[in-house]
Design a protein around this motif. Structure first.
Motif, mmCIF file in Angstrom:
data_model
loop_
_atom_site.group_PDB
_atom_site.id
_atom_site.type_symbol
_atom_site.label_atom_id
_atom_site.label_comp_id
_atom_site.label_asym_id
_atom_site.label_seq_id
_atom_site.Cartn_x
_atom_site.Cartn_y
_atom_site.Cartn_z
ATOM 1 N N VAL A 145 0.834 -1.207 0.000
ATOM 2 C CA VAL A 145 0.000 0.000 0.000
ATOM 3 C C VAL A 145 0.870 1.259 0.000
ATOM 4 O O VAL A 145 0.606 2.216 -0.732
ATOM 5 N N ALA A 146 1.947 1.257 0.803
ATOM 6 C CA ALA A 146 2.842 2.412 0.851
ATOM 7 C C ALA A 146 3.542 2.623 -0.486
ATOM 8 O O ALA A 146 3.683 3.760 -0.955
ATOM 9 N N PHE A 147 3.975 1.521 -1.131
ATOM 10 C CA PHE A 147 4.633 1.619 -2.435
ATOM 11 C C PHE A 147 3.677 2.232 -3.464
ATOM 12 O O PHE A 147 4.064 3.105 -4.250
ATOM 13 N N ILE A 148 2.426 1.794 -3.456
ATOM 14 C CA ILE A 148 1.436 2.348 -4.394
ATOM 15 C C ILE A 148 1.202 3.828 -4.098
ATOM 16 O O ILE A 148 1.079 4.652 -5.009
ATOM 17 N N GLY A 149 1.177 4.182 -2.794
ATOM 18 C CA GLY A 149 0.998 5.580 -2.422
ATOM 19 C C GLY A 149 2.130 6.458 -2.922
ATOM 20 O O GLY A 149 1.894 7.554 -3.447
ATOM 21 N N VAL A 150 3.374 5.993 -2.778
ATOM 22 C CA VAL A 150 4.524 6.745 -3.290
ATOM 23 C C VAL A 150 4.449 6.848 -4.812
ATOM 24 O O VAL A 150 4.755 7.900 -5.403
ATOM 25 N N PHE A 151 4.019 5.775 -5.474
ATOM 26 C CA PHE A 151 3.876 5.786 -6.931
ATOM 27 C C PHE A 151 2.867 6.856 -7.367
ATOM 28 O O PHE A 151 3.109 7.608 -8.322
ATOM 29 N N PHE A 152 1.742 6.947 -6.662
ATOM 30 C CA PHE A 152 0.743 7.962 -6.991
ATOM 31 C C PHE A 152 1.313 9.373 -6.835
ATOM 32 O O PHE A 152 1.076 10.248 -7.675
ATOM 33 N N LEU A 153 2.072 9.593 -5.748
ATOM 34 C CA LEU A 153 2.663 10.914 -5.525
ATOM 35 C C LEU A 153 3.701 11.245 -6.597
ATOM 36 O O LEU A 153 3.791 12.388 -7.065
ATOM 37 N N ALA A 154 4.489 10.242 -6.981
ATOM 38 C CA ALA A 154 5.597 10.473 -7.908
ATOM 39 C C ALA A 154 5.148 10.627 -9.353
ATOM 40 O O ALA A 154 5.844 11.259 -10.155
ATOM 41 N N THR A 155 3.998 10.057 -9.707
ATOM 42 C CA THR A 155 3.597 10.033 -11.115
ATOM 43 C C THR A 155 2.229 10.635 -11.390
ATOM 44 O O THR A 155 1.833 10.729 -12.553
ATOM 45 N N HIS A 156 1.503 11.036 -10.345
ATOM 46 C CA HIS A 156 0.099 11.449 -10.503
ATOM 47 C C HIS A 156 -0.741 10.324 -11.098
ATOM 48 O O HIS A 156 -1.800 10.569 -11.692
ATOM 49 N N GLY A 157 -0.255 9.091 -10.970
ATOM 50 C CA GLY A 157 -1.004 7.949 -11.486
ATOM 51 C C GLY A 157 -0.711 7.620 -12.926
ATOM 52 O O GLY A 157 -1.296 6.689 -13.486
ATOM 53 N N HIS A 158 0.214 8.344 -13.567
ATOM 54 C CA HIS A 158 0.559 8.091 -14.966
ATOM 55 C C HIS A 158 1.867 7.306 -15.036
ATOM 56 O O HIS A 158 2.886 7.743 -14.498
ATOM 57 N N PHE A 159 1.861 6.178 -15.721
ATOM 58 C CA PHE A 159 3.043 5.319 -15.802
ATOM 59 C C PHE A 159 4.173 5.957 -16.609
ATOM 60 O O PHE A 159 5.335 5.638 -16.407
ATOM 61 N N ASN A 160 3.853 6.857 -17.536
ATOM 62 C CA ASN A 160 4.854 7.350 -18.483
ATOM 63 C C ASN A 160 5.465 8.697 -18.095
ATOM 64 O O ASN A 160 6.158 9.319 -18.889
#
Length: 307
Positions: A145-160
Protein backbone atom coordinates in the motif's frame (compact mmCIF):
# COMPACT_ATOMS: atom_id res chain seq x y z
CA UNK A 1 -7.56 6.80 47.20
CA UNK A 2 -7.09 4.14 44.50
CA UNK A 3 -9.71 5.80 42.28
CA UNK A 4 -7.92 9.13 42.61
CA UNK A 5 -4.64 7.56 41.48
CA UNK A 6 -6.34 5.91 38.51
CA UNK A 7 -8.02 9.20 37.54
CA UNK A 8 -4.71 11.04 37.92
CA UNK A 9 -2.89 8.57 35.66
CA UNK A 10 -5.70 8.70 33.09
CA UNK A 11 -5.57 12.51 33.14
CA UNK A 12 -1.78 12.49 32.66
CA UNK A 13 -2.09 9.98 29.84
CA UNK A 14 -4.62 12.21 28.04
CA UNK A 15 -2.42 15.27 28.55
CA UNK A 16 0.76 13.62 27.26
CA UNK A 17 -1.09 12.04 24.33
CA UNK A 18 -2.20 15.56 23.36
CA UNK A 19 1.35 16.91 23.78
CA UNK A 20 2.79 14.04 21.68
CA UNK A 21 0.30 14.83 18.92
CA UNK A 22 1.25 18.52 19.12
CA UNK A 23 4.93 17.55 18.92
CA UNK A 24 4.30 15.75 15.62
CA UNK A 25 2.31 18.75 14.34
CA UNK A 26 5.19 21.04 15.30
CA UNK A 27 7.64 18.85 13.39
CA UNK A 28 5.42 19.12 10.34
CA UNK A 29 5.14 22.91 10.73
CA UNK A 30 8.94 23.26 11.00
CA UNK A 31 9.23 22.17 7.37
CA UNK A 32 7.04 25.15 6.44
CA UNK A 33 9.46 27.51 8.22
CA UNK A 34 12.31 26.02 6.18
CA UNK A 35 10.31 26.40 2.97
CA UNK A 36 9.75 30.06 3.86
CA UNK A 37 13.51 30.50 4.32
CA UNK A 38 14.27 28.99 0.91
CA UNK A 39 11.78 31.39 -0.68
CA UNK A 40 13.59 34.43 0.77
CA UNK A 41 16.95 33.90 -0.92
CA UNK A 42 18.80 31.27 -3.00
CA UNK A 43 21.77 31.92 -0.68
CA UNK A 44 19.90 30.05 2.07
CA UNK A 45 20.69 26.38 1.53
CA UNK A 46 19.62 23.11 3.20
CA UNK A 47 23.11 22.53 4.59
CA UNK A 48 23.20 26.01 6.20
CA UNK A 49 19.78 25.58 7.86
CA UNK A 50 20.80 22.11 9.08
CA UNK A 51 24.11 23.38 10.49
CA UNK A 52 22.53 26.25 12.42
CA UNK A 53 19.64 24.14 13.68
CA UNK A 54 21.87 21.30 14.84
CA UNK A 55 24.61 23.33 16.54
CA UNK A 56 22.27 25.67 18.42
CA UNK A 57 19.82 22.92 19.40
CA UNK A 58 22.64 20.57 20.44
CA UNK A 59 24.27 23.19 22.67
CA UNK A 60 20.96 24.14 24.30
CA UNK A 61 20.01 20.50 24.95
CA UNK A 62 23.39 19.72 26.51
CA UNK A 63 23.19 22.82 28.73
CA UNK A 64 19.71 21.75 29.85
CA UNK A 65 21.00 18.22 30.47
CA UNK A 66 23.82 19.60 32.65
CA UNK A 67 21.43 21.82 34.62
CA UNK A 68 19.07 18.89 35.28
CA UNK A 69 21.89 16.62 36.45
CA UNK A 70 22.11 14.29 33.43
CA UNK A 71 25.96 14.55 33.32
CA UNK A 72 26.37 14.91 29.54
CA UNK A 73 30.18 14.62 29.59
CA UNK A 74 30.08 11.11 31.09
CA UNK A 75 28.94 9.47 27.85
CA UNK A 76 31.99 10.77 25.96
CA UNK A 77 34.42 9.21 28.45
CA UNK A 78 33.38 5.69 27.43
CA UNK A 79 34.93 4.82 24.04
CA UNK A 80 32.09 2.51 22.93
CA UNK A 81 29.39 5.01 23.93
CA UNK A 82 31.28 7.86 22.26
CA UNK A 83 31.50 5.90 18.97
CA UNK A 84 27.76 5.21 19.15
CA UNK A 85 26.96 8.89 19.71
CA UNK A 86 29.20 9.95 16.80
CA UNK A 87 27.61 7.31 14.53
CA UNK A 88 24.16 8.45 15.62
CA UNK A 89 24.96 12.04 14.70
CA UNK A 90 26.64 11.35 11.36
CA UNK A 91 24.60 8.38 10.09
CA UNK A 92 21.30 9.10 11.82
CA UNK A 93 20.71 12.81 12.29
CA UNK A 94 22.52 14.07 9.17
CA UNK A 95 20.38 12.13 6.66
CA UNK A 96 17.15 12.53 8.63
CA UNK A 97 17.53 16.34 8.73
CA UNK A 98 19.83 17.43 5.90
CA UNK A 99 18.25 15.20 3.24
CA UNK A 100 14.80 16.26 4.46
CA UNK A 101 15.61 19.95 3.93
CA UNK A 102 16.97 19.21 0.44
CA UNK A 103 13.56 17.78 -0.51
CA UNK A 104 11.81 20.79 1.09
CA UNK A 105 13.94 23.07 -1.12
CA UNK A 106 13.52 21.04 -4.33
CA UNK A 107 9.83 20.17 -3.85
CA UNK A 108 7.95 21.32 -0.71
CA UNK A 109 7.49 20.52 2.98
CA UNK A 110 4.52 18.25 2.29
CA UNK A 111 6.36 15.95 -0.13
CA UNK A 112 9.47 15.92 2.10
CA UNK A 113 7.48 14.85 5.16
CA UNK A 114 5.42 12.23 3.33
CA UNK A 115 8.49 10.60 1.72
CA UNK A 116 10.34 10.62 5.05
CA UNK A 117 7.30 9.00 6.65
CA UNK A 118 8.09 5.67 4.93
CA UNK A 119 11.14 5.37 7.23
CA UNK A 120 9.51 2.73 9.50
CA UNK A 121 9.56 0.31 6.55
CA UNK A 122 13.36 0.49 6.49
CA UNK A 123 13.34 -0.26 10.22
CA UNK A 124 11.12 -3.26 9.49
CA UNK A 125 13.46 -4.48 6.73
CA UNK A 126 16.41 -4.28 9.12
CA UNK A 127 14.55 -6.11 11.90
CA UNK A 128 13.53 -8.88 9.52
CA UNK A 129 16.91 -9.20 7.79
CA UNK A 130 19.32 -8.83 10.72
CA UNK A 131 17.33 -9.61 13.86
CA UNK A 132 15.11 -12.32 12.32
CA UNK A 133 11.86 -10.69 13.36
CA UNK A 134 8.86 -12.51 11.91
CA UNK A 135 7.16 -10.71 9.02
CA UNK A 136 3.39 -10.47 9.46
CA UNK A 137 0.87 -10.44 6.65
CA UNK A 138 -0.18 -6.93 7.67
CA UNK A 139 3.46 -5.79 7.22
CA UNK A 140 3.56 -7.11 3.65
CA UNK A 141 0.19 -5.56 2.85
CA UNK A 142 1.25 -2.23 4.39
CA UNK A 143 4.45 -2.26 2.31
CA UNK A 144 2.47 -2.76 -0.90
CA UNK A 145 0.00 0.00 0.00
CA UNK A 146 2.84 2.41 0.85
CA UNK A 147 4.63 1.62 -2.43
CA UNK A 148 1.44 2.35 -4.39
CA UNK A 149 1.00 5.58 -2.42
CA UNK A 150 4.52 6.75 -3.29
CA UNK A 151 3.88 5.79 -6.93
CA UNK A 152 0.74 7.96 -6.99
CA UNK A 153 2.66 10.91 -5.53
CA UNK A 154 5.60 10.47 -7.91
CA UNK A 155 3.60 10.03 -11.12
CA UNK A 156 0.10 11.45 -10.50
CA UNK A 157 -1.00 7.95 -11.49
CA UNK A 158 0.56 8.09 -14.97
CA UNK A 159 3.04 5.32 -15.80
CA UNK A 160 4.85 7.35 -18.48
CA UNK A 161 5.80 10.47 -16.48
CA UNK A 162 7.20 11.59 -13.14
CA UNK A 163 5.66 14.50 -11.24
CA UNK A 164 8.60 14.34 -8.82
CA UNK A 165 12.14 14.44 -10.12
CA UNK A 166 14.41 11.41 -9.56
CA UNK A 167 16.59 13.60 -7.29
CA UNK A 168 13.62 14.46 -5.06
CA UNK A 169 12.78 10.77 -4.75
CA UNK A 170 16.46 9.92 -4.10
CA UNK A 171 16.88 12.48 -1.29
CA UNK A 172 13.41 11.69 0.06
CA UNK A 173 14.16 7.99 0.41
CA UNK A 174 17.60 8.79 1.83
CA UNK A 175 15.89 10.86 4.53
CA UNK A 176 13.60 7.87 5.17
CA UNK A 177 16.67 5.65 5.57
CA UNK A 178 17.85 8.29 8.04
CA UNK A 179 14.67 7.75 10.05
CA UNK A 180 15.68 4.08 10.36
CA UNK A 181 19.32 4.74 11.34
CA UNK A 182 18.16 7.52 13.66
CA UNK A 183 15.96 4.94 15.41
CA UNK A 184 18.27 1.92 15.40
CA UNK A 185 21.77 3.27 16.14
CA UNK A 186 21.20 4.72 19.64
CA UNK A 187 19.03 1.85 20.99
CA UNK A 188 21.77 0.31 23.16
CA UNK A 189 22.91 3.68 24.44
CA UNK A 190 19.42 4.78 25.46
CA UNK A 191 19.21 1.85 27.89
CA UNK A 192 21.61 3.61 30.27
CA UNK A 193 21.89 7.21 29.02
CA UNK A 194 19.38 10.06 28.97
CA UNK A 195 17.81 10.67 25.56
CA UNK A 196 18.43 14.36 26.20
CA UNK A 197 22.19 13.72 26.35
CA UNK A 198 22.24 11.39 23.33
CA UNK A 199 20.26 13.76 21.14
CA UNK A 200 22.19 16.82 22.30
CA UNK A 201 25.58 15.27 21.49
CA UNK A 202 24.27 13.80 18.23
CA UNK A 203 22.98 17.17 17.03
CA UNK A 204 26.14 19.03 18.04
CA UNK A 205 28.51 16.48 16.43
CA UNK A 206 26.45 16.36 13.22
CA UNK A 207 26.28 20.16 13.04
CA UNK A 208 30.04 20.56 13.56
CA UNK A 209 30.76 17.88 10.93
CA UNK A 210 28.57 19.67 8.37
CA UNK A 211 30.22 22.99 9.23
CA UNK A 212 33.67 21.48 8.58
CA UNK A 213 32.44 19.96 5.31
CA UNK A 214 30.77 23.20 4.20
CA UNK A 215 32.12 26.12 6.27
CA UNK A 216 30.73 28.97 4.12
CA UNK A 217 28.31 31.44 5.75
CA UNK A 218 25.79 32.68 3.15
CA UNK A 219 25.33 36.34 2.23
CA UNK A 220 21.94 36.96 3.81
CA UNK A 221 19.77 39.80 2.44
CA UNK A 222 19.81 42.54 5.11
CA UNK A 223 16.28 43.71 4.32
CA UNK A 224 14.95 40.26 5.26
CA UNK A 225 17.25 39.55 8.21
CA UNK A 226 14.50 39.89 10.84
CA UNK A 227 12.28 37.43 8.95
CA UNK A 228 15.22 35.01 8.54
CA UNK A 229 15.91 35.12 12.28
CA UNK A 230 12.22 34.60 13.06
CA UNK A 231 11.91 31.61 10.72
CA UNK A 232 15.17 30.06 12.02
CA UNK A 233 13.85 30.40 15.57
CA UNK A 234 10.77 28.53 14.39
CA UNK A 235 12.92 25.73 12.98
CA UNK A 236 14.98 25.52 16.18
CA UNK A 237 12.35 26.06 18.89
CA UNK A 238 9.13 24.78 17.31
CA UNK A 239 10.84 22.19 15.12
CA UNK A 240 13.39 20.82 17.61
CA UNK A 241 13.45 21.88 21.25
CA UNK A 242 9.74 21.89 22.21
CA UNK A 243 8.57 18.78 20.31
CA UNK A 244 11.59 16.78 21.43
CA UNK A 245 10.80 17.46 25.10
CA UNK A 246 7.11 16.70 24.64
CA UNK A 247 7.66 13.46 22.75
CA UNK A 248 10.32 12.18 25.16
CA UNK A 249 8.12 13.05 28.14
CA UNK A 250 5.06 11.40 26.62
CA UNK A 251 6.81 8.02 26.35
CA UNK A 252 6.56 7.71 30.14
CA UNK A 253 2.76 7.65 29.92
CA UNK A 254 1.80 6.35 26.47
CA UNK A 255 2.85 3.21 24.59
CA UNK A 256 5.44 3.50 21.78
CA UNK A 257 2.84 2.09 19.38
CA UNK A 258 0.51 4.96 20.27
CA UNK A 259 3.33 7.47 19.74
CA UNK A 260 4.10 6.01 16.31
CA UNK A 261 0.43 6.31 15.33
CA UNK A 262 0.48 9.96 16.38
CA UNK A 263 3.38 10.48 13.94
CA UNK A 264 0.72 10.62 11.24
CA UNK A 265 -0.03 14.18 12.38
CA UNK A 266 3.36 15.27 10.98
CA UNK A 267 2.71 14.71 7.25
CA UNK A 268 -0.91 15.83 7.70
CA UNK A 269 0.12 19.16 9.26
CA UNK A 270 2.89 19.68 6.68
CA UNK A 271 0.49 19.00 3.81
CA UNK A 272 -2.33 21.18 5.14
CA UNK A 273 0.19 23.93 5.93
CA UNK A 274 1.61 23.78 2.39
CA UNK A 275 -1.89 24.04 0.94
CA UNK A 276 -2.95 26.93 3.20
CA UNK A 277 0.31 28.92 3.38
CA UNK A 278 2.09 28.23 0.09
CA UNK A 279 -1.02 27.53 -2.01
CA UNK A 280 0.17 24.04 -2.87
CA UNK A 281 -2.21 22.42 -5.33
CA UNK A 282 -2.63 18.68 -4.85
CA UNK A 283 -4.64 16.55 -7.25
CA UNK A 284 -7.04 13.94 -5.83
CA UNK A 285 -4.55 11.21 -6.74
CA UNK A 286 -1.90 13.01 -4.62
CA UNK A 287 -4.22 13.10 -1.61
CA UNK A 288 -4.98 9.42 -2.14
CA UNK A 289 -1.25 8.58 -2.25
CA UNK A 290 -0.53 10.57 0.91
CA UNK A 291 -3.41 8.93 2.81
CA UNK A 292 -2.30 5.45 1.67
CA UNK A 293 1.24 6.06 2.99
CA UNK A 294 -0.05 7.35 6.35
CA UNK A 295 -2.44 4.42 6.78
CA UNK A 296 0.26 1.92 5.75
CA UNK A 297 2.70 3.21 8.38
CA UNK A 298 -0.08 3.22 10.98
CA UNK A 299 -0.73 -0.45 10.13
CA UNK A 300 2.88 -1.31 11.07
CA UNK A 301 2.10 -0.22 14.64
CA UNK A 302 -1.05 -2.32 14.85
CA UNK A 303 -0.83 -5.08 17.40
CA UNK A 304 -3.85 -7.39 17.83
CA UNK A 305 -5.02 -7.88 21.37
CA UNK A 306 -4.00 -11.22 22.79
CA UNK A 307 -6.82 -13.54 23.73
Amino acid sequence: MLNRKVDSMASKKRLWTLLAALACIFWGISGLFAEGLFNISPEITPIWITQVRMVISGVLLLIFAQITGKKPLAVMRDKKDAVTVISYGLLGLVPVQYCYFIVVQQANASIATILQFVGPFFVMIYMVGFEHQALRRVDVLAGIVAFIGVFFLATHGHFNQLSLSPMVLFWGFLSAVGVATNTLIPRRLLDHTSSLVVTGWGLLIAGIALSIFHPIWPHLPQKSISMIILLMLGVIVIGTLIPFQWMMGSLRYIAPSTASLLDAFEPVSATLGSVLVFRLVMAPIDWLGAIMIILAVAALSWQPKKK
